[in-house]
Enzyme design. Structure first.
Site, PDB file in Angstrom:
ATOM      1  CB  SER A 104      -0.878   0.022   1.253  1.00  0.00           C
ATOM      2  OG  SER A 104      -1.521   1.280   1.380  1.00  0.00           O
ATOM      3  CE1 TYR A 162      -3.932  -2.206   4.863  1.00  0.00           C
ATOM      4  CE2 TYR A 162      -3.285   0.066   4.432  1.00  0.00           C
ATOM      5  CZ  TYR A 162      -3.731  -1.165   3.977  1.00  0.00           C
ATOM      6  OH  TYR A 162      -3.972  -1.350   2.630  1.00  0.00           O
TER       7      TYR A 162
HETATM    8  N1  LIG Z   1      -8.668  -0.331  -1.962  1.00  0.00           N
HETATM    9  C1  LIG Z   1      -7.621   0.474  -1.737  1.00  0.00           C
HETATM   10  O1  LIG Z   1      -7.707   1.690  -1.843  1.00  0.00           O
HETATM   11  C2  LIG Z   1      -6.296  -0.129  -1.350  1.00  0.00           C
HETATM   12  C3  LIG Z   1      -5.198   0.742  -1.274  1.00  0.00           C
HETATM   13  C4  LIG Z   1      -3.952   0.229  -0.944  1.00  0.00           C
HETATM   14  C5  LIG Z   1      -3.817  -1.139  -0.702  1.00  0.00           C
HETATM   15  N2  LIG Z   1      -4.894  -1.948  -0.768  1.00  0.00           N
HETATM   16  C6  LIG Z   1      -4.697  -3.393  -0.514  1.00  0.00           C
HETATM   17  O2  LIG Z   1      -5.235  -4.134  -1.592  1.00  0.00           O
HETATM   18  C7  LIG Z   1      -5.708  -5.387  -1.119  1.00  0.00           C
HETATM   19  C8  LIG Z   1      -7.179  -5.540  -1.503  1.00  0.00           C
HETATM   20  O3  LIG Z   1      -7.888  -4.461  -0.900  1.00  0.00           O
HETATM   21  P1  LIG Z   1      -9.441  -4.233  -1.123  1.00  0.00           P
HETATM   22  O4  LIG Z   1      -9.668  -2.771  -1.107  1.00  0.00           O
HETATM   23  O5  LIG Z   1      -9.925  -5.045  -2.271  1.00  0.00           O
HETATM   24  O6  LIG Z   1      -9.996  -4.829   0.249  1.00  0.00           O
HETATM   25  P2  LIG Z   1     -11.365  -5.606   0.557  1.00  0.00           P
HETATM   26  O7  LIG Z   1     -11.540  -5.536   2.036  1.00  0.00           O
HETATM   27  O8  LIG Z   1     -12.445  -5.131  -0.328  1.00  0.00           O
HETATM   28  O9  LIG Z   1     -10.999  -7.112   0.147  1.00  0.00           O
HETATM   29  C9  LIG Z   1     -10.125  -7.871   0.912  1.00  0.00           C
HETATM   30  C10 LIG Z   1     -10.532  -9.318   0.773  1.00  0.00           C
HETATM   31  O10 LIG Z   1      -9.700 -10.083   1.669  1.00  0.00           O
HETATM   32  C11 LIG Z   1     -10.520 -11.032   2.336  1.00  0.00           C
HETATM   33  N3  LIG Z   1      -9.925 -11.382   3.629  1.00  0.00           N
HETATM   34  C12 LIG Z   1     -10.019 -10.678   4.786  1.00  0.00           C
HETATM   35  N4  LIG Z   1      -9.371 -11.329   5.751  1.00  0.00           N
HETATM   36  C13 LIG Z   1      -8.869 -12.457   5.211  1.00  0.00           C
HETATM   37  C14 LIG Z   1      -8.125 -13.556   5.709  1.00  0.00           C
HETATM   38  N5  LIG Z   1      -7.746 -13.601   6.997  1.00  0.00           N
HETATM   39  N6  LIG Z   1      -7.779 -14.553   4.877  1.00  0.00           N
HETATM   40  C15 LIG Z   1      -8.157 -14.522   3.569  1.00  0.00           C
HETATM   41  N7  LIG Z   1      -8.882 -13.511   3.035  1.00  0.00           N
HETATM   42  C16 LIG Z   1      -9.220 -12.497   3.852  1.00  0.00           C
HETATM   43  C17 LIG Z   1     -11.887 -10.358   2.487  1.00  0.00           C
HETATM   44  O11 LIG Z   1     -12.906 -11.305   2.659  1.00  0.00           O
HETATM   45  C18 LIG Z   1     -11.990  -9.573   1.181  1.00  0.00           C
HETATM   46  O12 LIG Z   1     -12.641 -10.308   0.165  1.00  0.00           O
HETATM   47  C19 LIG Z   1      -5.480  -5.391   0.389  1.00  0.00           C
HETATM   48  O13 LIG Z   1      -4.253  -6.030   0.670  1.00  0.00           O
HETATM   49  C20 LIG Z   1      -5.402  -3.913   0.724  1.00  0.00           C
HETATM   50  O14 LIG Z   1      -4.684  -3.685   1.901  1.00  0.00           O
HETATM   51  C21 LIG Z   1      -6.128  -1.479  -1.082  1.00  0.00           C
END
Ligand SMILES: NC(=O)c1ccc[n+]([C@@H]2O[C@H](COP(=O)([O-])OP(=O)(O)OC[C@H]3O[C@@H](n4cnc5c(N)ncnc54)[C@H](O)[C@@H]3O)[C@@H](O)[C@H]2O)c1
Length: 271
Positions: A143, A156
């Site tokens: 991130s 985080y």
């Molecule tokens: N959306 C953003 O703006 C953003 C920005 C920077 C980084 N990220 C990173 O991108 C990745 C995806 O983010 P997102 O926005 O799609 O998040 P999200 O919360 O929509 O999706 C995350 C998924 O991970 C699953 N999950 C949660 N805990 C889990 C576990 N213990 N084991 C297996 N699966 C698990 C959830 O069920 C969900 O489907 C993450 O690593 C997040 O930190 C997202």
């Protein structure tokens, strides 16, 4: 030929958000996809979407913080064709991850477990499978929060910085044996769930500070994942790729200066 034709890819957290479209695009790129998520129904729905589009996928629910479940996930992938690509996408922050003074140890530990231990366990069990096939590609979703100070989410941010260190360690330890491991640092990526909970004001501030005319989408992350996983990126290892519309690359006064209505600082002529 499609960039991932003949490859098998595991993607965690593929039940929604960024993970679901990425899983779909991995399949569109020719990969057989092992769709994993802690939520079984969500993983099944992603698998069904891929199959409906003519792709090949299996759903394997797993909590990435639990080693026996990760071991089972990799074993299932082995039975499905092997492990050529691992996308460590599962992760996220907890609502109680607010500041350091009020940090509860269980919040810190749970955040570390999900965002750092989870990707490490997936690497731990997938790498031996990859080595048995002569190599593989790992893409870790870190991130932008790992790279810059944030007003909130300190656990985080630290956990996502650990993902970057993990990326470099994996590439350094196993690169000579054919393992490539790179990380992506997304900026704000809106998707259905996040758009519902994210404050509109914050989205507007982000829009003022990125260097693209539109905000990031899950497909923007997926495109970078597929590039890094493919042979197109065969000489790229241990790198951190920001996919953030340039958010962290410009002068800190960018948004304020633009708001002044001038792209160039106008210097008054000397009399
Ligand atoms: N959306 C953003 O703006 C953003 C920005 C920077 C980084 N990220 C990173 O991108 C990745 C995806 O983010 P997102 O926005 O799609 O998040 P999200 O919360 O929509 O999706 C995350 C998924 O991970 C699953 N999950 C949660 N805990 C889990 C576990 N213990 N084991 C297996 N699966 C698990 C959830 O069920 C969900 O489907 C993450 O690593 C997040 O930190 C997202």
């Amino acid at each position: 030929m499609k960039p991932l034709e003949g490859k098998t890819a595991i993607i965690t957290g593929a039940g929604g958000g960024i993970g679901r479209p990425t899983a779909r695009m991995l399949a569109d790129a020719g990969a057989r996809v092992v769709v994993s998520d802690i939520r079984e129904d969500a993983a099944n729905a992603t698998r069904d979407q891929i199959i409906e589009r003519g792709g090949t996928a299996v759903a394997v629910p797993a909590d990435i913080t639990r080693e026996p479940e990760v071991r089972e996930l990799v074993a299932a992938a082995k039975g499905f064709g092997g492990v050529d690509v691992l996308v460590n996408n599962g992760g996220g922050s907890l609502a109680r991850d607010q500041d350091i003074i009020s940090m509860e140890v269980d919040v810190w530990d749970a955040t570390m477990a999900l965002n750092a231990r989870g990707p490490m366990l997936c690497c731990k069990h997938a790498i031996p499978e990859m080595l048995g096939r002569g190599g593989g590609a790992i893409v870790n979703i870190s991130s932008g929060a790992a790279l810059s100070g944030q007003l909130g989410i300190p656990a985080y941010s630290a956990a996502k910085a650990a993902v970057i260190a993990l990326t470099r360690s994996v590439a350094t330890l196993y690169g000579q044996q054919g393992i490539r491991c790179n990380a992506i640092t997304p900026g704000l990526i809106l998707h259905e769930r996040l758009a519902e909970i994210f404050p509109v004001e914050q989205i507007e501030i982000d829009a003022e500070n990125i260097l693209t005319p539109r905000p990031g989408t899950p497909e923007d992350i997926a495109a970078a994942v597929i590039f890094l996983a493919s042979a197109q990126a065969r000489f790229i290892n241990a790198q951190v790729l920001p996919v953030d519309g340039g958010l962290l690359a410009h002068t800190p006064t960018y948004a304020q200066t633009r708001a002044m209505g001038s792209r160039r600082l106008e210097v008054k002529e000397r009399s």
